[in-house]
Enzyme design. Sequence first.
Site, mmCIF file in Angstrom:
data_model
loop_
_atom_site.group_PDB
_atom_site.id
_atom_site.type_symbol
_atom_site.label_atom_id
_atom_site.label_comp_id
_atom_site.label_asym_id
_atom_site.label_seq_id
_atom_site.Cartn_x
_atom_site.Cartn_y
_atom_site.Cartn_z
ATOM 1 N N GLY A 53 44.800 -31.999 42.630
ATOM 2 C CA GLY A 53 45.462 -32.733 41.563
ATOM 3 C C GLY A 53 46.920 -32.962 41.889
ATOM 4 O O GLY A 53 47.309 -33.057 43.054
ATOM 5 N N CYS A 54 47.731 -33.031 40.864
ATOM 6 C CA CYS A 54 49.165 -33.263 40.985
ATOM 7 C C CYS A 54 49.790 -32.252 41.950
ATOM 8 O O CYS A 54 49.751 -31.057 41.701
ATOM 9 C CB CYS A 54 49.796 -33.143 39.602
ATOM 10 S SG CYS A 54 51.574 -33.022 39.577
ATOM 11 N N PHE A 55 50.355 -32.725 43.040
ATOM 12 C CA PHE A 55 50.830 -31.781 44.063
ATOM 13 C C PHE A 55 52.018 -30.949 43.617
ATOM 14 O O PHE A 55 52.270 -29.887 44.160
ATOM 15 C CB PHE A 55 51.051 -32.434 45.417
ATOM 16 C CG PHE A 55 51.984 -33.611 45.533
ATOM 17 C CD1 PHE A 55 52.930 -33.945 44.580
ATOM 18 C CD2 PHE A 55 51.887 -34.410 46.658
ATOM 19 C CE1 PHE A 55 53.777 -35.031 44.733
ATOM 20 C CE2 PHE A 55 52.726 -35.512 46.839
ATOM 21 C CZ PHE A 55 53.674 -35.814 45.859
ATOM 22 N N TRP A 56 52.745 -31.389 42.601
ATOM 23 C CA TRP A 56 53.877 -30.593 42.106
ATOM 24 C C TRP A 56 53.385 -29.242 41.577
ATOM 25 O O TRP A 56 53.940 -28.206 41.876
ATOM 26 C CB TRP A 56 54.605 -31.311 40.986
ATOM 27 C CG TRP A 56 55.190 -32.639 41.322
ATOM 28 C CD1 TRP A 56 55.657 -33.066 42.537
ATOM 29 C CD2 TRP A 56 55.384 -33.726 40.431
ATOM 30 N NE1 TRP A 56 56.129 -34.349 42.441
ATOM 31 C CE2 TRP A 56 55.980 -34.781 41.152
ATOM 32 C CE3 TRP A 56 55.116 -33.911 39.072
ATOM 33 C CZ2 TRP A 56 56.310 -35.998 40.572
ATOM 34 C CZ3 TRP A 56 55.451 -35.130 38.490
ATOM 35 C CH2 TRP A 56 56.037 -36.148 39.233
ATOM 36 N N CYS A 76 51.310 -31.458 34.349
ATOM 37 C CA CYS A 76 50.579 -31.272 35.584
ATOM 38 C C CYS A 76 49.398 -30.350 35.265
ATOM 39 O O CYS A 76 49.621 -29.260 34.744
ATOM 40 C CB CYS A 76 51.486 -30.629 36.635
ATOM 41 S SG CYS A 76 51.440 -31.417 38.237
#
Length: 157
Positions: free
Chosen positions: A9-12, A154
């Site tokens: 998913g969201c890499f952050w 996120c």
Amino acid sequence: MATAIFGAGCFWGVEAFFEKFEGVTMTKVGYIGGKLEHPSYEQVKAGGTGHAEAVKINYDPTVITYAELVNIFFEAHDPTSRNRQGIDIGHQYRSVIFYSEASQKYIADEKIKEWEEKGVFKRRIVTTVEKATTFYEAEEHHQKYLQKNGSVACGIG
């Protein structure tokens, strides 16, 4: 040092989640698994490049093993959700383990079987195991994004 690459998913959020573990010595967010060379965040986010948002992790295998990292990966996100994590939807947010050597592929495949047999998830695991291709580091302002900007939406952890 050794390297692992995961898309969840969201890499952050994925980066922030993995940074908490002893033995993880470095993380970089970036793009992998697509057809475009040197993609930008905007290109990947639009969904047409085939890349996944991913985190490249350097780790000390005498402190944390690849198998432990794969377990952490399964704890960090919903591996039963195809191309979606939280509010992020698209192939670029797929659940994927990128392997760079046969031993990593074997461990990833075995861990998928193990997690399926545990029955932790209500649905079948859809995580793919893909051979690592070129990892393109994301733009600098995306590195350590949550540390720099605080909490954002996120779907990780």
